[in-house]
Enzyme design. Sequence first.
Site, short mmCIF file in Angstrom:
data_model
loop_
_atom_site.label_atom_id
_atom_site.label_comp_id
_atom_site.label_asym_id
_atom_site.label_seq_id
_atom_site.Cartn_x
_atom_site.Cartn_y
_atom_site.Cartn_z
N LYS A 90 128.30 73.69 44.56
CA LYS A 90 129.51 73.63 45.40
C LYS A 90 129.98 74.98 45.93
CE LYS A 90 130.75 69.19 45.23
NZ LYS A 90 131.07 68.39 46.44
N SER A 120 138.84 67.03 40.99
CA SER A 120 138.94 67.09 39.54
C SER A 120 137.74 67.81 38.97
CB SER A 120 139.01 65.69 38.96
OG SER A 120 137.90 64.95 39.41
N GLU A 153 121.07 58.02 44.60
CA GLU A 153 122.42 57.59 44.22
C GLU A 153 122.37 56.85 42.89
OE1 GLU A 153 125.21 56.56 47.94
OE2 GLU A 153 123.67 55.06 47.58
N GLY A 171 127.09 53.48 42.41
CA GLY A 171 127.71 54.22 43.53
C GLY A 171 126.82 54.21 44.76
N ASP A 175 126.99 53.55 47.94
CA ASP A 175 127.63 53.44 49.27
C ASP A 175 126.69 53.85 50.40
OD1 ASP A 175 128.03 55.89 47.89
OD2 ASP A 175 129.48 56.57 49.38
N SER A 213 121.59 69.59 40.77
CA SER A 213 122.76 70.07 41.51
C SER A 213 123.84 70.73 40.68
CB SER A 213 123.35 68.91 42.32
OG SER A 213 123.65 67.83 41.46
#
Lengths: 318, 318
Positions: free
Chosen positions: A54, A79, A205, A209, A211, A305
């Site tokens: 990130k 969070s 994924e 989850g 999507d 990641s």
Amino acid sequence: MSIHVKPDDIRAAARRIAPVARRTPVLTSRTLNERCGAEVFLKAENFQRGGAFKIRGATNFLYSIPESDRARGVVAFSSGNHAQAVAIAARSLGMNATLVMPTDAPKSKLDATRAQGARIVPYDRFRESREEIGRAISAETGATLVPPFDHEWIVAGQGTCALELMAEVAGLDALVVPLGGGGLISGSALIAKDLSPAIRVYGVEPEAGNDYWLSRRRGERVEIASPDTIADGLRTTKPGAITFPLVERYVDEILLVGDAEIREAMRFLLSRMKILVEPSGAVGVAALLFGKLPAGAKRLGIVLSGGNVDLEFLATLA
Amino acid sequence: MSIHVKPDDIRAAARRIAPVARRTPVLTSRTLNERCGAEVFLKAENFQRGGAFKIRGATNFLYSIPESDRARGVVAFSSGNHAQAVAIAARSLGMNATLVMPTDAPKSKLDATRAQGARIVPYDRFRESREEIGRAISAETGATLVPPFDHEWIVAGQGTCALELMAEVAGLDALVVPLGGGGLISGSALIAKDLSPAIRVYGVEPEAGNDYWLSRRRGERVEIASPDTIADGLRTTKPGAITFPLVERYVDEILLVGDAEIREAMRFLLSRMKILVEPSGAVGVAALLFGKLPAGAKRLGIVLSGGNVDLEFLATLA
């Protein structure tokens, strides 16, 4: 929809983030290679500053804010890993950062974010909207809102991960990337196909989850209910407006893994490779170990990641 | 007693083991540096083949066996990292290996050793002597017995760990090494002082397994009762005949750390650095974090000697 992120934006991001982000190592394992019949190269973003990729997008975003706006600082809601990344990037640039974080966030994450000098605005996850609080702070103070994934500057920053991996390892024929909001994979897939048009890019994924998987089938962005999965970084409920078209264009296939498979991948990474990878970061190895990847790849890049896991969760792996 | 290991033996060992052992990475951590006010360089032998430094000594030993004896194979007794190292080294050299291992050794270690093609001779830890079984096999078959630490070839092989670290990181003023039987530290201290006579070398023992600490005070090799410590690789009860004089000559000070301190170091390495280090491998970081090291070092090398930890043990860290 026209695509606003170009390969050169990712190259420019790599120069911008160099003083802040780490160039993370690429790890290999004889055991993994033997088990999979391929050469596997793991990009270890769990060793990144803040414990996850990130910082790449956050740093690129903050550096891209016009000089005139920088003094008013930044605000973000998260969070998890995004909060810490924004706090670290802001500190490196001497900017003020305000993080809207849930009152029940892990103490370790609150402490780590506070230790970077960021201001924390707590909110009640069940009664308040962090988006509203974040936007209100931005409106009041003029602080720039830093979105977690759905922005060109974020996408360009995250793409530096694949850029580094491909500069270090020649001749990859497949790249496997965790898929949450889509910031990491859209930047990574874009630069990967620019460098090597024949490379296959796979997004992974968690089954709950799914999507992106559903959205691809329907040809439009689908929203799902808040997913129940241990992969806390991949709990987004809807693809981004900017990231979805990039994923549609550059990602060859979306794969799904179950929580039990993710746990097994984490165990493998810990006990055989001696590295701690968070559930969201282990989905690529889970896909590999459980035969979800199409056959044929001989040189395989997988992005790990992040590595932010509470020891309490770790205890459940035994 | 004259010293039979020379710095050039370690350099020769480095050439010999290169095809089998990994050149492990040196890791750094901003958090650790800030907390300690020094630059700390961690030699990550937890990423070594077999999960520990032991492959260095075992490979150098096996390569040093005269050609005429090689066909008769090797035998070793160990419940831990030495067994796996001998099995890997033997396989690499196309030699037969017999490992005398306790019937109650962790299944993961038995499986890993067997997977290398080694023959396992189980024994009852409470009723049989592994030394006797090992020597009997050696006498019957002509297999060469590979001692775990107290041999010049083993010492020379383990010394390659510090040789690599010092080749990669210039200007270290202190080196911190786990101290069990003394193979790793005596080879490492010998080459470190050869390369940099002013460097300070510290050995770290668990408080319960303080045989070297006691022996230094008394000026002779002292035997202690089987120690109760989580540092299972440092449970030796008496310094070696070859390693003790090397430690006396080249190691500046012997430090002690408690099991609670070792656990805290393991937590730090896991949660902040995302790496799994076994209790024995974490004693150097424990000494650093708990202020056991004499002040003054500005550039500090620490050997993380291994990373073989059962997930069940890991669960106890939460």
